[in-house]
Design an enzyme around this catalytic site. Structure first.
Site, mmCIF file in Angstrom:
data_model
loop_
_atom_site.group_PDB
_atom_site.id
_atom_site.type_symbol
_atom_site.label_atom_id
_atom_site.label_comp_id
_atom_site.label_asym_id
_atom_site.label_seq_id
_atom_site.Cartn_x
_atom_site.Cartn_y
_atom_site.Cartn_z
ATOM 1 N N LEU A 98 7.031 66.094 66.329
ATOM 2 C CA LEU A 98 7.775 67.132 67.056
ATOM 3 C C LEU A 98 9.295 66.984 66.870
ATOM 4 O O LEU A 98 10.061 67.688 67.501
ATOM 5 C CB LEU A 98 7.434 67.105 68.546
ATOM 6 N N ASP A 144 15.200 71.142 62.092
ATOM 7 C CA ASP A 144 14.825 70.404 63.303
ATOM 8 C C ASP A 144 16.060 70.070 64.141
ATOM 9 O O ASP A 144 16.020 70.070 65.374
ATOM 10 C CB ASP A 144 14.040 69.131 62.934
#
Ligand code: PMV
Length: 322
Positions: A98, A144
């Protein structure tokens, strides 16, 4: 999870993890991607300390390198020589893909800027964090880091050339972890080797992905999830052509589709980590059960979450030893 440290000489900052929605790999070659920030966060507690050495307490070894580099970059840039103590903790494991490294880096810059009263814009936090990420990983688009910095759902182009957050609300996604930690740099290299050998063919795949991303952006804004699901399916087929999927991810995706998802695909570099499925509320339980039956683990996250933020405002953050 919003909370305050008991010791008010410490500041607390957090940044969110991310999920790639569409456009992975192509984004490394200058095409856009769509990424959303999740409501699982990495936290950094920071304080100034006496002594010559910084103290970094980061449970994940990988992350301590990101924190170390962030401190070095920050001290160099702002000519700071005071030592700091930084402790990281989080809502999610670094195994699941994640984006814990990006979140911890972004949070570190935010924490240091607050601690030393040096104003950093979100773009500056993005740029510094991207430099740290490149210095360690050598490769990566920075998508990200954009998610960790700006939050929400973002249309992103390599290196932050375009970072457009747009209003989509919480996308009805189910996230399934394959149980295998992906090696992102290795997969990026795999695609770049294919690009060297079959440049034109790979470029065509990227162009198709680009079109899917553009259309998906419109679908997301208009909440046209049926079509968005189809676009995700097409994106997954193209990722399979890039040979970055795995049997386990394919099985989880197929099971999600059979159980009634509008669409499903791998999310991120491939080779493991997570898949995502776009699912209506009435099919959610069925899809989750189908993913689990294939050995997947459901990661419960909402998306379109807030970017880096200070959790706690500290009035006196100077010279505390801990
Ligand atoms: O594996 P993740 O979740 O970090 O995603 C990687 C996505 C790539 O497009 C393959 C690489 C990148 O930095 O954009």
């Amino acid at each position: 999870m919003r909370f305050q440290p008991k010791d008010k000489s410490k500041i607390l900052v957090s940044a969110p993890g991310k999920i790639m929605i569409l456009g992975e790999h192509a984004v490394v070659y200058g095409y856009p991607c769509l990424v959303t920030a999740v409501d699982k966060r990495i936290y950094i507690e920071a304080s100034k300390i006496k002594g010559k050495k910084d103290i970094i307490i980061a449970p994940q070894v990988k992350e301590s390198r990101f924190v170390e580099e962030s401190i070095n970059f920050f001290k160099e840039r702002f000519k700071v020589n005071k030592s700091v103590r930084i402790k990281t903790f989080g809502d999610f494991s670094h195994r699941v893909g994640l984006g814990s490294s990006s979140a911890v880096t972004v949070a570190a810059f935010k924490a240091l800027s607050v601690l030393f009263d040096k104003k950093l814009t979100l773009k500056e936090i993005f740029d510094l964090s991207y430099q740290v990420s490149l210095s360690i990983q050598k490769v990566g688009s920075g998508f990200d880091i954009a998610a960790a910095t700006y939050g929400k759902t973002t249309y992103f182009v390599f290196g932050g050339k375009v970072i457009n957050s747009f209003e989509v609300g919480n996308l009805p996604l189910v996230v399934g972890y394959s149980g295998i930690k992906a090696d992102t740099p290795k997969l990026i290299k795999k695609v770049s080797r294919a690009y060297l050998v079959k440049g034109e063919q790979i470029k065509e795949i990227f162009k198709e992905i680009n079109q899917l991303v553009e259309r998906a952006k419109t679908c997301m804004s208009s909440k046209n999830y049926k079509e968005l699901g189809l676009l995700m399916n097409k994106n997954h087929q193209l990722l399979k052509e890039l040979k970055v999927s795995t049997v386990k991810l394919d099985d989880m995706i197929e099971a999600a589709l059979k159980a009634g998802a509008w669409g499903a695909k791998l999310s991120g570099a491939g080779g493991g980590d997570c898949m995502i499925a776009l699912v209506s509320e009435d099919k959610k339980r069925l899809v989750e059960a189908a993913i689990k039956k294939q050995g997947g683990e459901i990661i419960n996250v909402n998306n379109n979450s807030e970017g880096v933020r200070q959790e706690y405002v500290n009035e006196s953050n100077s010279d505390s030893t801990s």
